[in-house]
Design a protein around this motif. Sequence first.
Motif, PDB file in Angstrom:
ATOM      1  N   CYS A 170      47.626  16.513  65.768  1.00  0.00           N
ATOM      2  CA  CYS A 170      47.664  15.229  66.796  1.00  0.00           C
ATOM      3  C   CYS A 170      47.425  16.012  67.927  1.00  0.00           C
ATOM      4  N   SER A 176      48.766  22.277  61.708  1.00  0.00           N
ATOM      5  CA  SER A 176      47.793  22.511  60.064  1.00  0.00           C
ATOM      6  C   SER A 176      46.517  22.523  61.387  1.00  0.00           C
ATOM      7  N   GLU A 223      57.849  17.331  66.674  1.00  0.00           N
ATOM      8  CA  GLU A 223      56.773  17.298  65.147  1.00  0.00           C
ATOM      9  C   GLU A 223      56.274  15.053  65.596  1.00  0.00           C
ATOM     10  N   HIS A 226      44.069  24.957  60.986  1.00  0.00           N
ATOM     11  CA  HIS A 226      43.622  25.411  59.809  1.00  0.00           C
ATOM     12  C   HIS A 226      42.679  24.027  59.408  1.00  0.00           C
ATOM     13  N   SER A 233      55.679  24.926  57.877  1.00  0.00           N
ATOM     14  CA  SER A 233      56.221  24.161  59.266  1.00  0.00           C
ATOM     15  C   SER A 233      57.748  24.127  59.218  1.00  0.00           C
TER      16      SER A 233
END
Length: 679
Positions: free
Chosen positions: A359, A349, A280, A351, A262
């Motif tokens: 988060c 993420s 982020e 997956h 990413s």
Amino acid sequence: MVHNIDASNAMTIKLESILDELPDMPQFVDDIRRAPKRHFSLSKSETVLALKNALRYIPEHWQDMLAPEFLDELLTRGRIYGYRFRPPGKITGHPIDIYKGQCVEGRALQVMIDNNLDFDIALYPYELVTYGETGQVCQNWMQYLLIKRYLEELTREQTLVVSSGHPLGLFASNPDAPRVIITNGLMVGMFDDQENWHRAAALGVANYGQMTAGGWMYIGPQGIVHGTYCTLLNAARRKFGMSSEGDLTGHLFVSSGLGGMSGAQGKSVEIARGIGIVAEVDDSRIRTRHNQGWVSKIVDTPAKAFLLAKKYQEDKSSIAIAFHGNIVDLLEYAVKNNIPIDLLSDQTSCHVAYDGGYCPQGLTFEQRTEMLKTDHNGFKKMVDISLRRHYELIKTLVRRGTYFFDYGNSFLKAVFDAGVTEICKNGKDAMDGFVFPSYVEDIMGPMMFDYGYGPFRWVCLTGKPEDLEKTDQAAMSCINPKRRFQDKDNYTWIRDAKKNRLVVGTQARILYQDALGRMKIALKFNDMVRKGGIGPVMLGRDHHDTGGTDSPFRETANIKDGSNIMAEMAIQCFAGNASRGMSMVSLHNGGGVGIGKAINGGFGLVLDGSDHVDDIIRRAITWDVMGGVARRAWAGNKNAIETSIAFNQDDPGQNHITLPFIPDEAMIEKLVLDTLDKN
Ligand SMILES: NC(=O)c1ccc[n+]([C@@H]2O[C@H](COP(=O)([O-])OP(=O)(O)OC[C@H]3O[C@@H](n4cnc5c(N)ncnc54)[C@H](O)[C@@H]3O)[C@@H](O)[C@H]2O)c1
């Protein structure tokens, strides 16, 4: 009765002939990331088997010493890596002349392997993991040493066979055959599932190659930067009818994640001349990307992020802004303040959403890490609530005109798992897909893969930056930017590649190209090698491409004739590349989506300047791409049909693709419905 001494005497390539004595355990460098303990559930008898399996590489007089060490690795790490056999210090892809070998291909592949294990490149270098959490070059360091020695001995009359990292041996072949054939993690259908996979990997008989990790063709993060750049430009064309010549000037892209893959988003949006805000939660990741120059500004509130973005939008200049915080908070602010967002995606993420990949809103990164340890159920509940809110915000933004796409991170599936059934097209399950498109369904598939455009790449094996520069220039001269919008994007990419400082590791370059473009560039490079202008070059590609990968949730997500569950294209591609003389061919289970979910393959072709390699380029590079285009055409994909028609007409008598006749859909539907309704 066979004795170990007989086996030892019958081998010239073995650890004893590589090492004078048992090496000391290497010191682990402190700040190098280490792989977590892998899933381990072997029974006692299976543990015995795993140990016996690993000791097959070890001469008898070292076995007593290594057996307890290997057992300890298995129990504490879930795998036997044979750390003791890792060469001490930094491994790196050296200039090809440093390597020993009987043929240029044998030496070239050593450069590629070592590049995949470089501390600056590999995710977990000590565990031989190049990228993608589990993608390994091979399973253990004994295999690494043996493969390297085999590559030193390999001649043009032989082929090295590597099965899940294990070098089965050298076998007589001929100069037209691949020098190396690699397979990774291929399992028999009824056993092709996670549980059997974990067992086989722990037993030491299966390697997860991801794509270019076990295919020895990884070139660091620039691969994903180019893919993201193409995706963003094409998303803009799709969403706001941006012209062929256009770029993202003045347009705002919002996403999340500055992690492994990413992290490419900021750099990509800047190269596409747009404005990006990437949320982020982890400050350390933001710092890494900022230090690399892959994001330019860091802000800590959504208000600051959007204000800064607005300024750059008005100035018509590009910027990548890192917002330190949660993507849901960022979108909440945009919705509340009616801020228009042109393009929206997500690269958390998802997956592994419940294992920390996502988060949830309301937790800082540090709180999330703590809660994962102390209250996993509570964490899971928070993830579900956050994902549901995230989805509602996206819905609102899409209603207001934002184009949202899933970027291959299972976001839509995670929202569904959080209890949102309306995200499914059929309102109940994922069988018919989701209400929002994935990037391959909507963008990469129809606008790139169906034409044959894919992540072609090369490595200048001398390690000289000037060779790379010459190849950049040569590749640029092969592209007509006026032919198609894809050519224009690729021309811009290669023109600016040096300026954008994309190289990490070997002197490598990625350049999305179609069949014709790849062939022209390859022939040109080979000619440059022939004339001594540059040293030898390794050509290859990512497996995330037109023809090499069958993956219904990604690469073949826009195959809609029902054949998306078939894996024949990847296998035909692999076999065809082998029979046409590629230097190395590879075929793997899993790739970026997991065991049993994809079959993917790649190749490597060493350009040595010979006429022989010119012939291979003409027959193999074309096949590698057009086999995939042909399959996409047969599935009825419009752009693939057009590309195939042109291909058939271009060289009659040589290549010939079977083309589909497209029936009148309304007529068929009416016929079927009328007939079924009557019965
Ligand atoms: N489209 C593609 O070609 C492609 C390629 C590679 C990976 N992927 C997928 O993309 C995803 C990301 O891959 P990666 O390698 O970057 O993973 P990563 O885990 O290294 O990075 C994800 C980042 O998202 C951050 N994050 C998590 N939740 C957040 C939130 N709510 N708000 C803001 N930030 C948050 C994390 O802190 C992390 O840094 C994975 O699911 C991967 O499978 C897609």
